[in-house]
Structure formats: structure tokens, C-alpha cells
Design a protein around this motif. Structure first.
Motif, PDB file in Angstrom:
ATOM      1  N   LEU A  39      -0.095  12.975  11.455  1.00 17.36           N
ATOM      2  CA  LEU A  39       0.911  12.130  10.803  1.00 17.36           C
ATOM      3  C   LEU A  39       0.715  12.108   9.295  1.00 17.36           C
ATOM      4  O   LEU A  39       1.683  12.155   8.520  1.00 17.36           O
ATOM      5  CB  LEU A  39       0.826  10.698  11.341  1.00 17.36           C
ATOM      6  N   LEU A  40      -0.536  12.068   8.887  1.00 15.72           N
ATOM      7  CA  LEU A  40      -0.855  12.038   7.466  1.00 15.72           C
ATOM      8  C   LEU A  40      -0.365  13.299   6.777  1.00 15.72           C
ATOM      9  O   LEU A  40       0.209  13.251   5.685  1.00 15.72           O
ATOM     10  CB  LEU A  40      -2.377  11.892   7.296  1.00 15.72           C
ATOM     11  N   LYS A  41      -0.583  14.441   7.427  1.00 21.09           N
ATOM     12  CA  LYS A  41      -0.165  15.724   6.850  1.00 21.09           C
ATOM     13  C   LYS A  41       1.353  15.902   6.912  1.00 21.09           C
ATOM     14  O   LYS A  41       1.950  16.516   6.024  1.00 21.09           O
ATOM     15  CB  LYS A  41      -0.862  16.865   7.586  1.00 21.09           C
ATOM     16  N   LEU A  42       1.984  15.364   7.940  1.00 15.49           N
ATOM     17  CA  LEU A  42       3.421  15.534   8.118  1.00 15.49           C
ATOM     18  C   LEU A  42       4.224  14.610   7.214  1.00 15.49           C
ATOM     19  O   LEU A  42       5.196  15.041   6.570  1.00 15.49           O
ATOM     20  CB  LEU A  42       3.795  15.272   9.583  1.00 15.49           C
ATOM     21  N   LEU A  43       3.836  13.334   7.148  1.00 13.82           N
ATOM     22  CA  LEU A  43       4.633  12.333   6.437  1.00 13.82           C
ATOM     23  C   LEU A  43       4.062  11.947   5.081  1.00 13.82           C
ATOM     24  O   LEU A  43       4.807  11.543   4.182  1.00 13.82           O
ATOM     25  CB  LEU A  43       4.769  11.064   7.298  1.00 13.82           C
ATOM     26  N   GLY A  44       2.745  12.048   4.944  1.00 15.86           N
ATOM     27  CA  GLY A  44       2.093  11.518   3.751  1.00 15.86           C
ATOM     28  C   GLY A  44       1.659  10.090   3.994  1.00 15.86           C
ATOM     29  O   GLY A  44       2.292   9.360   4.756  1.00 15.86           O
ATOM     30  N   LEU A  49       0.829  -1.203   0.000  1.00 15.17           N
ATOM     31  CA  LEU A  49       0.000   0.000   0.000  1.00 15.17           C
ATOM     32  C   LEU A  49       0.867   1.258   0.000  1.00 15.17           C
ATOM     33  O   LEU A  49       0.615   2.200  -0.764  1.00 15.17           O
ATOM     34  CB  LEU A  49      -0.918   0.003   1.231  1.00 15.17           C
ATOM     35  N   GLY A  50       1.876   1.277   0.869  1.00 18.47           N
ATOM     36  CA  GLY A  50       2.770   2.439   0.931  1.00 18.47           C
ATOM     37  C   GLY A  50       3.483   2.667  -0.382  1.00 18.47           C
ATOM     38  O   GLY A  50       3.599   3.804  -0.862  1.00 18.47           O
ATOM     39  N   ALA A  51       3.975   1.582  -1.010  1.00 18.59           N
ATOM     40  CA  ALA A  51       4.687   1.700  -2.283  1.00 18.59           C
ATOM     41  C   ALA A  51       3.757   2.199  -3.378  1.00 18.59           C
ATOM     42  O   ALA A  51       4.155   3.026  -4.217  1.00 18.59           O
ATOM     43  CB  ALA A  51       5.282   0.339  -2.662  1.00 18.59           C
ATOM     44  N   TRP A  52       2.505   1.714  -3.390  1.00 14.43           N
ATOM     45  CA  TRP A  52       1.550   2.135  -4.419  1.00 14.43           C
ATOM     46  C   TRP A  52       1.263   3.631  -4.320  1.00 14.43           C
ATOM     47  O   TRP A  52       1.292   4.345  -5.330  1.00 14.43           O
ATOM     48  CB  TRP A  52       0.249   1.340  -4.282  1.00 14.43           C
ATOM     49  N   PHE A  53       1.017   4.105  -3.105  1.00 10.02           N
ATOM     50  CA  PHE A  53       0.733   5.532  -2.925  1.00 10.02           C
ATOM     51  C   PHE A  53       1.959   6.387  -3.256  1.00 10.02           C
ATOM     52  O   PHE A  53       1.845   7.475  -3.815  1.00 10.02           O
ATOM     53  CB  PHE A  53       0.275   5.802  -1.490  1.00 10.02           C
ATOM     54  N   TYR A  54       3.156   5.892  -2.904  1.00 10.90           N
ATOM     55  CA  TYR A  54       4.385   6.650  -3.169  1.00 10.90           C
ATOM     56  C   TYR A  54       4.653   6.766  -4.670  1.00 10.90           C
ATOM     57  O   TYR A  54       4.932   7.853  -5.192  1.00 10.90           O
ATOM     58  CB  TYR A  54       5.565   5.971  -2.471  1.00 10.90           C
ATOM     59  N   VAL A  60       3.333   6.643   6.148  1.00  9.64           N
ATOM     60  CA  VAL A  60       2.578   6.091   7.281  1.00  9.64           C
ATOM     61  C   VAL A  60       2.429   4.578   7.120  1.00  9.64           C
ATOM     62  O   VAL A  60       2.687   3.805   8.048  1.00  9.64           O
ATOM     63  CB  VAL A  60       1.190   6.763   7.398  1.00  9.64           C
ATOM     64  N   PHE A  61       2.068   4.141   5.906  1.00  8.20           N
ATOM     65  CA  PHE A  61       1.918   2.707   5.661  1.00  8.20           C
ATOM     66  C   PHE A  61       3.256   1.978   5.741  1.00  8.20           C
ATOM     67  O   PHE A  61       3.341   0.861   6.275  1.00  8.20           O
ATOM     68  CB  PHE A  61       1.264   2.453   4.299  1.00  8.20           C
ATOM     69  N   ILE A  62       4.307   2.578   5.207  1.00  8.06           N
ATOM     70  CA  ILE A  62       5.636   1.956   5.261  1.00  8.06           C
ATOM     71  C   ILE A  62       6.102   1.830   6.710  1.00  8.06           C
ATOM     72  O   ILE A  62       6.699   0.818   7.106  1.00  8.06           O
ATOM     73  CB  ILE A  62       6.639   2.762   4.415  1.00  8.06           C
ATOM     74  N   MET A  63       5.828   2.860   7.503  1.00  5.30           N
ATOM     75  CA  MET A  63       6.193   2.821   8.923  1.00  5.30           C
ATOM     76  C   MET A  63       5.476   1.672   9.631  1.00  5.30           C
ATOM     77  O   MET A  63       6.080   0.929  10.416  1.00  5.30           O
ATOM     78  CB  MET A  63       5.832   4.160   9.581  1.00  5.30           C
ATOM     79  N   PHE A  64       4.195   1.501   9.330  1.00  7.66           N
ATOM     80  CA  PHE A  64       3.449   0.414   9.957  1.00  7.66           C
ATOM     81  C   PHE A  64       3.933  -0.957   9.473  1.00  7.66           C
ATOM     82  O   PHE A  64       3.885  -1.937  10.216  1.00  7.66           O
ATOM     83  CB  PHE A  64       1.955   0.574   9.683  1.00  7.66           C
ATOM     84  N   SER A  65       4.380  -1.029   8.222  1.00  2.00           N
ATOM     85  CA  SER A  65       4.898  -2.305   7.730  1.00  2.00           C
ATOM     86  C   SER A  65       6.145  -2.713   8.505  1.00  2.00           C
ATOM     87  O   SER A  65       6.357  -3.899   8.782  1.00  2.00           O
ATOM     88  CB  SER A  65       5.206  -2.212   6.232  1.00  2.00           C
ATOM     89  N   VAL A  66       6.970  -1.742   8.871  1.00  2.00           N
ATOM     90  CA  VAL A  66       8.165  -2.028   9.675  1.00  2.00           C
ATOM     91  C   VAL A  66       7.765  -2.591  11.038  1.00  2.00           C
ATOM     92  O   VAL A  66       8.384  -3.542  11.542  1.00  2.00           O
ATOM     93  CB  VAL A  66       9.024  -0.753   9.846  1.00  2.00           C
ATOM     94  N   VAL A  67       6.710  -2.015  11.639  1.00  2.00           N
ATOM     95  CA  VAL A  67       6.212  -2.521  12.929  1.00  2.00           C
ATOM     96  C   VAL A  67       5.783  -3.990  12.791  1.00  2.00           C
ATOM     97  O   VAL A  67       6.105  -4.824  13.639  1.00  2.00           O
ATOM     98  CB  VAL A  67       5.022  -1.673  13.422  1.00  2.00           C
ATOM     99  N   CYS A  68       5.097  -4.310  11.701  1.00  3.42           N
ATOM    100  CA  CYS A  68       4.642  -5.691  11.472  1.00  3.42           C
ATOM    101  C   CYS A  68       5.817  -6.642  11.319  1.00  3.42           C
ATOM    102  O   CYS A  68       5.815  -7.748  11.886  1.00  3.42           O
ATOM    103  CB  CYS A  68       3.760  -5.767  10.229  1.00  3.42           C
ATOM    104  N   PHE A  69       6.834  -6.229  10.560  1.00  4.95           N
ATOM    105  CA  PHE A  69       8.003  -7.099  10.352  1.00  4.95           C
ATOM    106  C   PHE A  69       8.787  -7.302  11.649  1.00  4.95           C
ATOM    107  O   PHE A  69       9.290  -8.396  11.913  1.00  4.95           O
ATOM    108  CB  PHE A  69       8.900  -6.507   9.258  1.00  4.95           C
ATOM    109  N   LEU A  70       8.886  -6.242  12.449  1.00  9.82           N
ATOM    110  CA  LEU A  70       9.547  -6.378  13.748  1.00  9.82           C
ATOM    111  C   LEU A  70       8.753  -7.330  14.653  1.00  9.82           C
ATOM    112  O   LEU A  70       9.332  -8.127  15.399  1.00  9.82           O
ATOM    113  CB  LEU A  70       9.699  -5.015  14.418  1.00  9.82           C
ATOM    114  N   GLY A  71       7.420  -7.237  14.567  1.00  8.71           N
ATOM    115  CA  GLY A  71       6.573  -8.141  15.336  1.00  8.71           C
ATOM    116  C   GLY A  71       6.759  -9.587  14.906  1.00  8.71           C
ATOM    117  O   GLY A  71       6.782 -10.498  15.744  1.00  8.71           O
ATOM    118  N   THR A  72       6.915  -9.796  13.595  1.00  8.47           N
ATOM    119  CA  THR A  72       7.159 -11.150  13.078  1.00  8.47           C
ATOM    120  C   THR A  72       8.473 -11.699  13.617  1.00  8.47           C
ATOM    121  O   THR A  72       8.542 -12.843  14.090  1.00  8.47           O
ATOM    122  CB  THR A  72       7.204 -11.142  11.544  1.00  8.47           C
TER     123      THR A  72
END
Length: 488
Positions: A425-430, A350-355, A434-446
Motif C-alpha cells: 500500500l505504501l508503494k502503491l499509494l504513498g 499526518l497525511g496532509a503534512w506528508f503530501y 495511506v494516512f488520509i484513507m485511515f482518517s476517513v475510517v476514523c471519521f466513519l467510526g465516529t
């Protein structure tokens, strides 16, 4: 063959003493279902509330809608620990009934007034019910379930919540504003009355010294007689646990921190729950409409906002059903690791598509829709329900209420901050970052799950703690007298 397997499974439920357990689990999770309806209600009803000629009489502002979304998670930050103590002092049953009463009050406030103060107050009262749902329901499910269905019944927690979302999405698309409100109010009213005849958990009754009542409750749950030998063994085990608990000093946070293995279990519980809560699932749900809208520019996808939420709700429910069906076969650890990894991949896509599309490059519109649906499905199929199951299985009943209430308070704080910080966050980062940041959280959780989380399926607390100690086949000993410790 396809017909025989469901019939065999049904026969096991009817003849294996599981019917009453599933009935009890359904009754216990109805407040969670209604809380899901309460959270989902805002999606189809916000356009009506913000209409100038809507049922509120005046258009409700975006700021009020934002506070409605976030204030629900504010009371649980402070009430989680209190509800945990209430659960241990009054019992699981009275606390569950109180949770339903809070939901009734919340809906009644909305029925009588749609002024901004009433809408926000209603959600604040619902926050008290939220604390009850997330503390007492996992405890109840754990303490009524046989070992062979412990994971399946535990996963009903998130399944019920997601079913609540779907029900209110469909109701919002079919019924009038007032009819939806009365439907949502009727469910906790009926539940409160019906739950009066439901039994208390045998574990709590033994803790109160009510052995005969505990035996009767367990006999009903196992669909057997009070003279059953297996039943007597379970009761005896509970009594031994209670005697051991009374011989120990009063359970405190100090006792949790000082015992290295218990503290390790606490850290694991807190980390898997925080990973689940901060994975961005709420953001995906909030942004689902925009994803559908942007995808419609390049593919033939014309769905009304209500139809879009129904699709999302259906995917959530399907994922929850899958979780309930496979959690006893796959185990907790690898189901959690695989679904968190798939959620992370979906967030990254999702993050890559929006970027990339933000740079003016064309990409197919079906990609974000597929990624979003996969994210929602994977999250509901494991990433959301499994941490609750693991947390309930990591602790003895002496610590279970205290830890669950604390973790629920931390989760509520996380949800509150996420819902309030989403727009900044949406206005600051885009949205892409935001989605890429959350993907990192998921991978760290894995990664954390694979390295540190033990498999809890079909294991007693004693066996789990032996694994955490690195002594899987060894009994834990009391350091003072050398006696074996049972941590069931």
C-alpha cells in the motif's frame, strides 16, 4: 483538596470491597501485558537481529522480520472460536493458564534458537496466546467486576498491553539481548504458578452448578462474608439467569441472527471493533521512527531509535491510564466518539503534512510529531479499550463467549492483512494517502458511534436491549409465553 481526593478514592477501594477485584484484574491481565512485551520486543531487537555480528549469528532478512510481525495474527483467525468454546467448557481460569503456557513456549523457542524458522514458529505459537488474551481476558474482567468499576477494570485490558510495550522498550534500551529474553520468559512462568490459587469467575461456577464455590468466589471478590445479603442477591440473579438459559434452546449463531435485537447488538460490536482495528494505529506505530527522522531535519530532535520507541510507549501508557480513570465518568459512547474523531484528525494532519512536504513546500517538523503523539494518546485513551468494554456489556453470558471469540477472529484477520499489506500500500499509494484513507475510517467510526452505538455505562443488558428496541423504559418479553426476559 488535591490530597484529599486521592485519599477518599483509596478509602473507597480499601473499604468498598474493590481491593480484591483490582488484584484479580491485574492477575488476569498479566498475559496481555506479556503479549504486549512480545509484540514490542521486535522493535528494539530487530536492529540486533539484522546485524551481521548479532546474536542470531547471521543477519535476519527483512522478509523474516515481516513474517514475524504478521504471523502472530494468523492463528487467532482460526482459533478464536475454538478458544471461545474452550472458555465456556473448561472455564475462564484454565484457559487463562493455558494462555500463559503458550507464551512460555513461545519465549523458550526464541531462547533456544534464533534461526528464521524458530523466530517465525515462536510468533505462530504466540498467536495461540493472542487468541486466548483477546477472548478470555475481557470475559474474565466483565464477570469479576462490580457494576461501578466495570468500565475501569475492562479498560485495564489495553492498559496492560501498552504497559508491556513500554516495559520491553525500556528493557531493550537498558539490558542485554539475552537478559530481555529471560525477563520476558519469567513473567508468564511466574503468572502460571500464581494464577493456580486465583478463583474462577462466579458466573462460570454457577453455570457449572457449583453454587457454594461461586458464593465463596464472589465473597472474596467483594471482600465480604458468604452470608452477606447483597451477595446472596447476586448469586440468586446468576442462578435465575442460568435457569433461564437452560430453559432455552442451545445458544447458536442461528439464535443470534433470528433475534433482531441480539443481532443488532452483534452488528454494533463487530462494527466498533473493526473500526478500531482498521483505523491505522498499527501503521502509525510502524512509521513512528520515520516521522521522528523527518521531523529532526527541521527541529532539534535527536533521539536514538530506542528512545523514540520509549516515547511512543510512554504516550500509549499515559493514554491507557487516562482511559481507566475517566471511562466511568464519561461513559462509553462519547469517549469512543471523541477519541475516534481526534484520531481521525491526527491521521488527516499526518497525511496532509506528508503530501504537502512531498510537493517541496516547507512545513514545521513539530507538526507531524504532535499529530502522531495526539493520535497515539487518543487511540489509547478510548479508541482501543472502549470497544472491548462495549462488546462485553452488549451480551448476556450465554452469548458473550461466542461473540467475543468470533469478533477476535475477525480482528486478527484484519491485523494480519494490515501488517502484510502495509508495504504494498505504501508503494502503491504513498504514505500520505495511506494516512488520509485511515482518517476517513476514523471519521466513519465516529459517525457510526454517534448514530447507532448505545450508552452501556451503568446499564444492564436488558436495559441496553430495550434502548436498541426503541423501548427504553419497557421490559423485553419472551414472544412465546409473554414472560419478562432478563439479559444480564
Amino acid at each position: 483538596m488535591l490530597i484529599e481526593q486521592p485519599l477518599i478514592w483509596l478509602a473507597k477501594i480499601l473499604n468498598g470491597g474493590l481491593t480484591n477485584q483490582f488484584l484479580m484484574a491485574i492477575m488476569v491481565t498479566i498475559p496481555v501485558l506479556n503479549f504486549g512485551m512480545l509484540m514490542g520486543w521486535q522493535s528494539p531487537m530487530t536492529p540486533l537481529l539484522q546485524a551481521a555480528d548479532g546474536p542470531a549469528g547471521e543477519a535476519i532478512s527483512d522478509d523474516t522480520i515481516s513474517w514475524m510481525a504478521s504471523v502472530t495474527f494468523f492463528p487467532p483467525i482460526f482459533c478464536g472460536v475454538f478458544v471461545g468454546k474452550l472458555t465456556d467448557r473448561w472455564g475462564r481460569k484454565p484457559t487463562t493458564i493455558l494462555t500463559s503456557l503458550m507464551l512460555v513456549i513461545s519465549w523458550v523457542i526464541t531462547i533456544f534458537s534464533l534461526k528464521p524458522w524458530a523466530l517465525i514458529t515462536s510468533r505462530a505459537v504466540a498467536g495461540l496466546a493472542c487468541a486466548g488474551c483477546y477472548v478470555v481476558t475481557p470475559l474474565y474482567l466483565k464477570e469479576i467486576a462490580s457494576d461501578n468499576v466495570r468500565g475501569a477494570l475492562g479498560s485495564l485490558f489495553i492498559l496492560s498491553q501498552n504497559l508491556g510495550y513500554l516495559i520491553v522498550y525500556v528493557a531493550g534500551d537498558v539490558f542485554s539481548f539475552a537478559a530481555v529474553l529471560y525477563l520476558c520468559t519469567a513473567i508468564p512462568v511466574v503468572h502460571t504458578l500464581l494464577f493456580l490459587v486465583m478463583p474462577e469467575t462466579p458466573v462460570f461456577l454457577v453455570k457449572q452448578g457449583k453454587i457454594q464455590e461461586a458464593r465463596a468466589s464472589l465473597a472474596w471478590l467483594r471482600n465480604s462474608s458468604v452470608e452477606d445479603k447483597n451477595l446472596e442477591e447476586e448469586i440468586q440473579q446468576m442462578e435465575n439467569e442460568e435457569q433461564y438459559a437452560r430453559s432455552m434452546k442451545k445458544t447458536t449463531w442461528k439464535s443470534i441472527v433470528q433475534d433482531k435485537t441480539t443481532f443488532k447488538a452483534f452488528r454494533i460490536s463487530l462494527n466498533v471493533m473493526l473500526s478500531q482495528e482498521t483505523c491505522g494505529y498499527l501503521v502509525v506505530l510502524m512509521y513512528a521512527g520515520s516521522i521522528f527522522e523527518q521531523a529532526a531535519e527541521s527541529i532539534s530532535l535527536t533521539l536514538s531509535p530506542n528512545k523514540q520507541t520509549i516515547v511512543v510507549g510512554a504516550i500509549q501508557l499515559l493514554g491507557s491510564i487516562v482511559a481507566s480513570c475517566i471511562v466511568e465518568k464519561t461513559g462509553r459512547k462519547w469517549l469512543l466518539a471523541s477519541t475516534s474523531f481526534v484520531t481521525g484528525l491526527s491521521m488527516l494532519a499526518l497525511g496532509a503534512w506528508f503530501y504537502i512536504t512531498g510537493m517541496g513546500v516547507w512545513l514545521p517538523g513539530w507538526l507531524p510529531v504532535l499529530a502522531m503523539c495526539l493520535c497515539i494518546f487518543a487511540d489509547a485513551a478510548g479508541y482501543q479499550p472502549v470497544p472491548y468494554v462495549i462488546t462485553s456489556e452488549l451480551f448476556s453470558f450465554q452469548h458473550r463467549g461466542m461473540v467475543t471469540s468470533f469478533v477476535s477472529s475477525v480482528d486478527a484477520l484484519s491485523d494480519f492483512l494490515q501488517t502484510k499489506a502495509y508495504d504494498p500500500l505504501l508503494k502503491l499509494l504513498g504514505i500520505h494517502w495511506v494516512f488520509i484513507m485511515f482518517s476517513v475510517v476514523c471519521f466513519l467510526g465516529t459517525l457510526y458511534t454517534v448514530l447507532y452505538v448505545p450508552e452501556t455505562k451503568d446499564r444492564t443488558v436488558e436495559e441496553i436491549y430495550a434502548i436498541l428496541d426503541g423501548r427504553q423504559k419497557e421490559k423485553r418479553k419472551d414472544p412465546e409465553n409473554g414472560n419478562e426476559i432478563s439479559r444480564l
